[in-house]
Enzyme design. Structure first.
Site, PDB file in Angstrom:
ATOM      1  N   LYS A  66       0.739  -1.405   0.166  1.00 26.44           N
ATOM      2  CA  LYS A  66       0.131  -0.041   0.150  1.00 26.44           C
ATOM      3  C   LYS A  66       0.987   1.254  -0.177  1.00 26.44           C
ATOM      4  O   LYS A  66       0.332   2.217  -0.334  1.00 26.44           O
ATOM      5  CB  LYS A  66      -1.044   0.079   1.230  1.00 26.44           C
ATOM      6  CG  LYS A  66      -2.122  -1.133   0.713  1.00 26.44           C
ATOM      7  CD  LYS A  66      -3.327  -1.128   1.851  1.00 26.44           C
ATOM      8  CE  LYS A  66      -4.293  -2.088   1.570  1.00 26.44           C
ATOM      9  NZ  LYS A  66      -3.989  -3.388   2.059  1.00 26.44           N
TER      10      LYS A  66
HETATM   11  C1  LIG Z   1      -4.837  -4.388   1.699  1.00 26.64           C
HETATM   12  C2  LIG Z   1      -3.940  -5.758   1.759  1.00 26.64           C
HETATM   13  C3  LIG Z   1      -4.313  -6.720   0.977  1.00 26.64           C
HETATM   14  C4  LIG Z   1      -5.653  -6.628   0.066  1.00 26.64           C
HETATM   15  O1  LIG Z   1      -5.314  -5.595  -1.245  1.00 26.64           O
HETATM   16  P1  LIG Z   1      -6.436  -5.302  -2.035  1.00 26.64           P
HETATM   17  O2  LIG Z   1      -6.271  -4.418  -2.886  1.00 26.64           O
HETATM   18  O3  LIG Z   1      -7.529  -4.578  -0.768  1.00 26.64           O
HETATM   19  O4  LIG Z   1      -7.396  -6.513  -2.668  1.00 26.64           O
HETATM   20  C5  LIG Z   1      -3.512  -7.922   0.692  1.00 26.64           C
HETATM   21  N1  LIG Z   1      -2.567  -8.077   1.553  1.00 26.64           N
HETATM   22  C6  LIG Z   1      -2.017  -7.009   2.318  1.00 26.64           C
HETATM   23  C7  LIG Z   1      -0.956  -7.224   3.370  1.00 26.64           C
HETATM   24  C8  LIG Z   1      -2.755  -5.824   2.308  1.00 26.64           C
HETATM   25  O5  LIG Z   1      -2.303  -4.848   3.277  1.00 26.64           O
END
Ligand SMILES: *Cc1c(COP(=O)(O)O)cnc(C)c1O
Length: 433
Positions: A107
């Protein structure tokens, strides 16, 4: 480039409006009106390009003229301060490690790109922009850290009390400055509902320059497509490539499909989830049945009503047969997630985090029946979820320095019921401080 709302293709806005609004007024999600196919020479040179070079090319196609070339270079530089290496873990299985950023999860890519872009718009407008973000754990830390001390910005993180890991919580409750943490007595879906309601509220909208940093914001998705190109380039393989995406709100998968539409030769995607398996369920039964999320050991994916589903449908123009021919669903129980972590560790010494483990397990299952090469996205560093990992592997997980530094801070949060009227009356007091 114009962006349309998934709820109404005739509602079109420019980049600035799409990014600042986050959610379209009709509750739809913004999508670029075109996904330009990149040139043959770009794809031929992919193995030699850096992640920044790829980011510039792709973003340049998607953002259009509202951002100058010089501004885009500086946004890309702010965003990509770390690598996304493709690491071989088994003969045909590769881990695309997306956790080398400051908060150790993928993210960071989306949050940093958005912070740079919003900082640019706030500066132009000479007004403080307030970013509301609902988090199931990792978004909050990535967003808070990306915006920390960015002039002209203020961030409110809403998170479900007791449902995020201690380390995740420390990453957004200890920062102070322009970051405020709201601890909501409810689930992630409650947090998401409050944020959505705030954007649709005319009073709040009128009084404040509000925006969102959730994966509903198109600016979060654009940089997430970069690393699909980069990972594919590093693989240097001409046969069918499949990518498994551990998913919650399905932003990452959406970005991957956008990359494919821009010409990237990905044969298939695996939508890998934990027991919150609404999308794999849809792929099996054609029925989309959102429901309350259940808690799992891969908690950043505990989402019962994935917001990017509207974008997925849009990308496939509601054509179920096309959708299900390109995307395969998979869901893992917590027990399977543990087994995945244990097996790969025993066989290769590679330490997975529980989210990457779901992706790996989905890929492994797929390749058993469909030979080829596969990449899974390793979305977080195992140290971020060390309790789960240590419990599964019975070995200590080493913690990188950049994570340790968050442990020294003091938690500051405001406890709140998941009630919009409470949230609405509290918000102005913060913003007028
Ligand atoms: C947010 C997150 C996900 C999921 O990603 P999306 O784009 O919401 O499907 C998977 N793994 C981790 C570690 C995350 O922080």
């Amino acid at each position: 480039m114009k962006f349309y709302s998934t709820a109404n293709k005739f509602h079109r806005v420019g980049l600035r409006e799409a990014v600042i609004q986050g959610l379209a007024p009709d509750n739809g999600l913004y999508m670029p009106e075109q996904l330009p196919v990149l040139s043959k020479s770009f794809f031929e040179s992919l193995p030699k390009l850096t992640l920044r070079e790829i980011g510039f090319e792709v973003a340049n196609q998607l953002l259009g003229k509202e951002v100058s070339s010089a501004q885009l270079h500086s946004i890309i530089e702010h965003t990509i301060q770390f690598d996304a290496p493709l690491v071989p873990v088994e003969e045909d299985i590769f881990s695309l490690e997306l956790f080398h950023g400051p908060t150790l999860a993928f993210k960071d890519f989306g949050a940093r790109f958005l912070a740079a872009l919003l900082g640019h718009f706030a500066n132009e407008q000479n007004q403080v922009v307030t970013i509301l973000v609902a988090t199931s754990g990792d978004t909050g830390s990535a967003v808070a850290n990306a915006f920390l001390q960015v002039p002209g910005t203020r961030v409110v993180v809403l998170y479900p009390s007791g449902k995020v890991s201690e380390i995740q919580e420390q990453q957004f409750t200890t920062l102070g400055a322009n970051i405020t943490a709201l601890e909501i007595e409810g689930t992630f879906d409650d947090c998401q509902r409050l944020v959505k309601a705030a954007f649709l509220d005319p009073d709040l909208k009128h009084s404040f320059f509000l925006t969102s940093a959730n994966s509903i914001n198109i600016a979060r998705l654009i940089p997430q497509s970069f690393y699909y190109f980069y990972g594919w380039g590093q693989l240097k393989y001409q046969g069918p490539v499949v990518i498994s995406v551990p998913s919650g709100n399905f932003g990452n998968l959406t970005a991957g499909i956008m990359a494919k539409k821009m010409g990237l030769a990905i044969d298939r995607f695996i939508a890998s989830t934990n027991m919150n398996d609404v999308v794999p369920g849809y792929l099996k039964t054609k029925a989309f049945q959102p429901r309350t999320s259940v808690a799992t050991i891969s908690n950043a994916m505990d989402v019962g009503n994935p917001s990017n589903f509207a974008r997925l449908l849009d990308l496939y123009q509601d054509d179920f047969s096309k959708f299900s021919s390109e995307v395969v669903g998979f869901s893992a129980s917590d027990a399977e997630t543990m087994i995945a972590m244990q097996e790969i560790y025993k066989a290769t010494g590679y330490v997975l985090d529980p989210h990457g483990a779901v992706g790996y397990w989905g890929l492994k299952n797929y390749l058993r029946k469909n030979p080829g090469k596969g990449i899974f996205l390793e979305t977080a560093h195992p140290a971020k979820f060390f309790q789960v990992v240590e419990n599964a592997l019975q070995v200590p997980v080493s913690v990188p320095d950049r994570l340790l530094k968050f442990r020294q801070g003091t938690k500051q949060s405001i406890l709140m019921k998941p009630d919009f009227s409470v949230f609405k009356s509290w918000l102005p007091s913060l913003l007028t401080q």
